[in-house]
Design an enzyme around this catalytic site. Structure first.
Site, PDB file in Angstrom:
ATOM      1  N   ARG A  88       0.873  -1.193   0.000  1.00 23.53           N
ATOM      2  CA  ARG A  88       0.000   0.000   0.000  1.00 23.53           C
ATOM      3  C   ARG A  88       0.908   1.241   0.000  1.00 23.53           C
ATOM      4  NH1 ARG A  88      -4.912   0.015   4.150  1.00 23.53           N
ATOM      5  NH2 ARG A  88      -5.733   1.472   2.618  1.00 23.53           N
ATOM      6  N   ASP A 236      -2.151   8.686   8.485  1.00 19.18           N
ATOM      7  CA  ASP A 236      -1.315   7.699   7.792  1.00 19.18           C
ATOM      8  C   ASP A 236       0.052   8.265   7.450  1.00 19.18           C
ATOM      9  OD1 ASP A 236      -4.175   6.675   7.251  1.00 19.18           O
ATOM     10  OD2 ASP A 236      -2.828   5.034   6.735  1.00 19.18           O
TER      11      ASP A 236
HETATM   12  O1  MRU Z   1      -7.557   2.188   4.663  1.00 18.52           O
HETATM   13  P1  MRU Z   1      -7.268   2.051   6.135  1.00 18.52           P
HETATM   14  O2  MRU Z   1      -8.388   1.401   6.884  1.00 18.52           O
HETATM   15  O3  MRU Z   1      -5.938   1.406   6.376  1.00 18.52           O
HETATM   16  O4  MRU Z   1      -7.177   3.546   6.653  1.00 18.52           O
HETATM   17  C1  MRU Z   1      -6.875   3.760   8.014  1.00 18.52           C
HETATM   18  C2  MRU Z   1      -6.901   5.184   8.419  1.00 18.52           C
HETATM   19  O5  MRU Z   1      -7.116   6.075   7.626  1.00 18.52           O
HETATM   20  C3  MRU Z   1      -6.579   5.486   9.849  1.00 18.52           C
HETATM   21  O6  MRU Z   1      -7.276   6.594  10.297  1.00 18.52           O
HETATM   22  C4  MRU Z   1      -5.067   5.755   9.963  1.00 18.52           C
HETATM   23  O7  MRU Z   1      -4.349   4.679   9.456  1.00 18.52           O
HETATM   24  C5  MRU Z   1      -4.641   6.030  11.347  1.00 18.52           C
HETATM   25  S1  MRU Z   1      -4.758   4.562  12.296  1.00 18.52           S
HETATM   26  C6  MRU Z   1      -4.131   4.762  13.825  1.00 18.52           C
END
Ligand code: MRU
Length: 359
Positions: A88, A236
């Site tokens: 990702r 992220d």
């Molecule tokens: O696509 P995802 O479910 O991996 O996205 C996750 C998020 O956007 C969270 O808010 C982010 O990773 C912070 S998690 C502590």
């Protein structure tokens, strides 16, 4: 609290987040390629959890390498790491954890190949343990901003399931709850993958926290009604000027919060801080499969056959919408975030304390 991912009997074990909350099923992987698929398919998701899982994938991949010399081992580890890094693009924790594992192997090149392989397993487990400690520390700093009878809005899932355990944004909420503060949470459902409805609502209910599920388009309404005291989300990737990338829809929530004078906090462990990027427009935004938008759970079609679809998984919230970024070293104004990794910076001086007005 349910641990998200762990190393067990030479396998990576994780709760399958694609099935929650309907089914609670654990998956075990002994091949690093399967772990890469699990990250791609959101069996495990959330920036810190992706980082811990990537580290364990490196440890798994290392076990497959059958060579005698350390030099050969390190060379063969490279393509394994590259494959894991392709899982990702947005969460910087993935690259951070892989880099940490590579540097660790490099630093230990004087050991035998067998010893390095064993040490890599221990290092990946350590990354998970550190993540939990970081979340606890962040929780303590963040909970200072939460008061009795506060109602908190959150978006996506930045909880125990998004980390090794405990969570970042939800870790702050859990800490306030542990401190005996009477709080309520509004959870955005978070289309299209519904991390808010499926994961955040479930997690908070398990912990006995008062949670109300809303669809994403209701947030403005409740803010206007004066029902939301603060917003807290995860990130992220947090870049040098304090911009953050988080789940698609976060930006809209931040703009709404500013319009209503509601503080908007981001819980960001230093593993999400990427000072190599000056501002948010450099952050790669993952585009995911159109079926996430046109179908519910990849099953029920809800849009016309052949319709054009856009599905960016993340958006960037500019620093000017963020009241404070909460890290394991304290809370900071977004404009100070670049000082966080400066060993010479006096963090005590720039750390901010509760009672601040939205910027
Ligand atoms: O696509 P995802 O479910 O991996 O996205 C996750 C998020 O956007 C969270 O808010 C982010 O990773 C912070 S998690 C502590």
């Amino acid at each position: 609290m349910i641990p998200t991912v762990e190393w067990k009997d030479m396998k990576v074990r994780m709760i399958d987040q694609t099935l929650l909350p309907i089914e609670v099923i654990y998956r075990e992987y002994s091949d690093y390629r399967e772990v890469v698929s699990a990250i791609k398919n959101l069996v495990v998701r959330g920036a810190p959890a992706i980082g811990v899982t990537a580290a364990m994938a490196v440890a798994l991949g290392a076990q497959e390498i059958k060579v005698e010399s350390t030099g050969d081992f390190l060379r063969r580890l490279e393509p394994v790491c590259d494959e894991i890094a392709s899982a990702r693009p947005t969460a910087v924790n993935l690259f951070w954890a892989i880099q940490r594992m590579k540097s660790f192997a490099e630093r230990n090149r004087d050991l035998s190949v067998r010893e390095i392989k064993e040490a890599l397993i221990r290092e990946s487990v350590r990354i998970g343990e550190e993540d939990i400690a970081v979340n606890r520390a962040m929780g303590r700093y963040g909970a200072e901003f939460i008061h009795d009878n506060h109602t908190i809005l959150t978006h996506c899932n930045a909880g125990s399931l998004a980390t090794a355990c405990f969570g970042t944004a939800l870790g702050v909420i859990y800490t306030a709850h542990e401190q005996g503060k009477k709080i309520r949470v509004f959870a955005d459902e978070t289309r299209p993958v519904l991390q808010g409805a499926r994961l955040t609502a479930w997690e908070l209910m398990q912990e006995g926290i008062d949670v109300t599920l809303i669809t994403d388009n209701m947030a403005g309404h409740f803010m206007k009604q004066g029902m939301i005291d603060l917003v807290i989300v995860g990130t992220d990737r947090t870049v040098a000027n304090g911009d953050v990338a988080n789940k698609i829809g976060t930006y809209s929530v931040a703009v709404l919060a500013k319009e209503h004078g509601i503080p908007f906090y981001v819980a960001a462990p230093t593993s999400t801080i990427d000072l190599s990027m000056p501002s948010g427009e450099h952050i790669p935004i993952e585009e995911r499969d159109s079926r996430e938008v046109t179908h519910i759970f990849n099953k029920t079609q809800i849009a016309p056959e052949g319709v054009k679809v856009a599905n960016p998984a993340f958006d960037v919230t500019p620093a000017r919408y963020i009241t404070a970024i909460i890290t394991e070293k304290g809370a900071f104004y977004p404009g100070d975030i670049h000082k966080m990794k400066d060993p010479g910076a006096d963090l005590e001086k720039i750390r901010i304390h509760p009672g601040l007005k939205p910027q």
